[in-house]
Design an enzyme around this catalytic site. Structure first.
Site, PDB file in Angstrom:
ATOM      1  N   GLU A 137       0.849  -1.201   0.000  1.00 50.10           N
ATOM      2  CA  GLU A 137       0.000   0.000   0.000  1.00 50.10           C
ATOM      3  C   GLU A 137       0.882   1.246   0.000  1.00 50.10           C
ATOM      4  O   GLU A 137       2.021   1.228   0.478  1.00 50.10           O
ATOM      5  CB  GLU A 137      -0.908  -0.068   1.252  1.00 50.10           C
ATOM      6  CG  GLU A 137      -1.867   1.074   1.463  1.00 50.10           C
ATOM      7  CD  GLU A 137      -2.899   1.287   0.352  1.00 50.10           C
ATOM      8  OE1 GLU A 137      -2.492   1.570  -0.785  1.00 50.10           O
ATOM      9  OE2 GLU A 137      -4.111   1.230   0.655  1.00 50.10           O
ATOM     10  N   ASP A 168      -3.742   5.963   6.281  1.00 50.85           N
ATOM     11  CA  ASP A 168      -4.159   7.246   6.838  1.00 50.85           C
ATOM     12  C   ASP A 168      -5.114   6.940   8.005  1.00 50.85           C
ATOM     13  O   ASP A 168      -4.672   6.729   9.129  1.00 50.85           O
ATOM     14  CB  ASP A 168      -4.807   8.021   5.681  1.00 50.85           C
ATOM     15  CG  ASP A 168      -5.191   9.437   6.005  1.00 50.85           C
ATOM     16  OD1 ASP A 168      -4.568  10.033   6.881  1.00 50.85           O
ATOM     17  OD2 ASP A 168      -6.125   9.965   5.367  1.00 50.85           O
ATOM     18  N   GLY A 201      -6.812   4.195   8.209  1.00 53.51           N
ATOM     19  CA  GLY A 201      -6.772   2.737   8.410  1.00 53.51           C
ATOM     20  C   GLY A 201      -8.024   2.030   7.908  1.00 53.51           C
ATOM     21  O   GLY A 201      -8.077   0.802   7.849  1.00 53.51           O
ATOM     22  N   LYS A 258       0.383   7.726   8.514  1.00 50.56           N
ATOM     23  CA  LYS A 258       0.037   9.011   9.138  1.00 50.56           C
ATOM     24  C   LYS A 258      -0.691   8.740  10.444  1.00 50.56           C
ATOM     25  O   LYS A 258      -1.928   8.767  10.486  1.00 50.56           O
ATOM     26  CB  LYS A 258      -0.935   9.741   8.202  1.00 50.56           C
ATOM     27  CG  LYS A 258      -0.391  10.973   7.538  1.00 50.56           C
ATOM     28  CD  LYS A 258      -1.527  11.732   6.895  1.00 50.56           C
ATOM     29  CE  LYS A 258      -1.572  11.571   5.416  1.00 50.56           C
ATOM     30  NZ  LYS A 258      -2.713  12.273   4.779  1.00 50.56           N
ATOM     31  N   ASP A 270      -1.617  10.620  -5.691  1.00 49.68           N
ATOM     32  CA  ASP A 270      -2.185  11.622  -6.597  1.00 49.68           C
ATOM     33  C   ASP A 270      -2.856  12.782  -5.886  1.00 49.68           C
ATOM     34  O   ASP A 270      -3.155  12.728  -4.693  1.00 49.68           O
ATOM     35  CB  ASP A 270      -3.241  10.960  -7.492  1.00 49.68           C
ATOM     36  CG  ASP A 270      -4.528  10.686  -6.715  1.00 49.68           C
ATOM     37  OD1 ASP A 270      -4.448  10.122  -5.603  1.00 49.68           O
ATOM     38  OD2 ASP A 270      -5.615  11.061  -7.208  1.00 49.68           O
TER      39      ASP A 270
HETATM   40  P1  5GP Z   1      -7.327   5.434   4.684  1.00 50.62           P
HETATM   41  O1  5GP Z   1      -8.484   4.530   4.383  1.00 50.62           O
HETATM   42  O2  5GP Z   1      -6.224   4.777   5.483  1.00 50.62           O
HETATM   43  O3  5GP Z   1      -7.789   6.709   5.341  1.00 50.62           O
HETATM   44  O4  5GP Z   1      -6.734   5.936   3.321  1.00 50.62           O
HETATM   45  C1  5GP Z   1      -6.099   5.144   2.441  1.00 50.62           C
HETATM   46  C2  5GP Z   1      -6.111   5.744   1.055  1.00 50.62           C
HETATM   47  O5  5GP Z   1      -6.444   7.144   1.019  1.00 50.62           O
HETATM   48  C3  5GP Z   1      -4.720   5.662   0.485  1.00 50.62           C
HETATM   49  O6  5GP Z   1      -4.506   4.427  -0.146  1.00 50.62           O
HETATM   50  C4  5GP Z   1      -4.705   6.822  -0.489  1.00 50.62           C
HETATM   51  O7  5GP Z   1      -5.289   6.420  -1.705  1.00 50.62           O
HETATM   52  C5  5GP Z   1      -5.603   7.863   0.149  1.00 50.62           C
HETATM   53  N1  5GP Z   1      -4.809   8.823   0.931  1.00 50.62           N
HETATM   54  C6  5GP Z   1      -4.724   8.926   2.267  1.00 50.62           C
HETATM   55  N2  5GP Z   1      -3.887   9.913   2.623  1.00 50.62           N
HETATM   56  C7  5GP Z   1      -3.410  10.440   1.476  1.00 50.62           C
HETATM   57  C8  5GP Z   1      -2.476  11.481   1.187  1.00 50.62           C
HETATM   58  O8  5GP Z   1      -1.893  12.161   2.051  1.00 50.62           O
HETATM   59  N3  5GP Z   1      -2.235  11.733  -0.129  1.00 50.62           N
HETATM   60  C9  5GP Z   1      -2.845  11.025  -1.130  1.00 50.62           C
HETATM   61  N4  5GP Z   1      -2.524  11.372  -2.377  1.00 50.62           N
HETATM   62  N5  5GP Z   1      -3.728  10.040  -0.897  1.00 50.62           N
HETATM   63  C10 5GP Z   1      -3.999   9.749   0.400  1.00 50.62           C
END
Ligand code: 5GP
Length: 174
Positions: free
Chosen positions: A98, A102, A104, A130, A158
């Site tokens: 991955e 962020d 999770g 993060k 992106d």
């Molecule tokens: P989560 O479900 O852990 O919040 O987020 C996972 C997905 O959100 C990542 O695989 C990514 O696609 C997107 N994402 C989370 N944080 C960032 C960031 O800081 N920058 C970008 N470009 N995508 C993020």
């Protein structure tokens, strides 16, 4: 080349050095195992390409396409598989690759989904983490870098489907 609209957070040299360390560690841990790398599209494609080339063990490479509903810069946790794996993972030693964890929520969904397919083992490597934004704790077996609460782009990540080809991790300054 540095772009004027981005600040560099992690430069190319630092990325490649850390990925070489992760590759060496994963190669040791998966010696003699049946490693199946599963990259999460689109964000992981560059990390996966570099990580795979740093491995000294055999592996297969497959991809899972996901799209998250809702806001483009935050995760809703409601995830849709847009493109499934091309082969079964039953009995394989699966390592999910991955770009960033962020909240999770995406990884929790993925691990639940993949574990129903009966892999022999299921682990996670994430280039970035993060922790400030964690909503659900997920195991991260291999982690590249822990970062502060910035929205980062480049190296596969992106902003509106652009910037993925920027060779370093940066964040927008304007
Ligand atoms: P989560 O479900 O852990 O919040 O987020 C996972 C997905 O959100 C990542 O695989 C990514 O696609 C997107 N994402 C989370 N944080 C960032 C960031 O800081 N920058 C970008 N470009 N995508 C993020």
């Amino acid at each position: 080349m540095q772009r004027s609209d981005l600040d560099i957070l992690i430069d190319e040299k630092t990325l490649h050095a850390r990925i070489a360390e992760l590759g060496a560690q994963i190669s040791r841990d998966y010696a003699g195992k049946d490693l199946a790398l599963v990259g999460i599209l689109k964000g992981s494609f560059i990390f996966l390409a570099d990580l795979a080339r740093s491995l000294t063990v055999e592996c297969t490479i497959d991809f899972l396409g996901l799209s998250s509903y809702g806001h483009s810069t935050t995760s809703s946790g409601v995830v849709q598989i847009t493109s499934d794996l091309s082969a079964p993972i039953e009995g394989r030693d699966v390592l999910v690759v991955e770009d960033i964890i962020d909240t999770g929520l995406t990884m929790r969904y993925l691990l639940e989904n993949l574990s129903t397919r009966k892999p022999r083992s299921l682990k996670v490597v994430s280039l970035l983490h993060k922790p400030a934004r964690t909503k659900v704790e997920v195991p991260i077996d291999y982690k590249g870098f822990t970062i502060d609460d910035h929205f980062v782009i480049g190296y596969g990540l992106d902003y509106g489907d652009r910037y993925r080809n920027v060779p370093y991790i940066g964040h927008k300054v304007r």
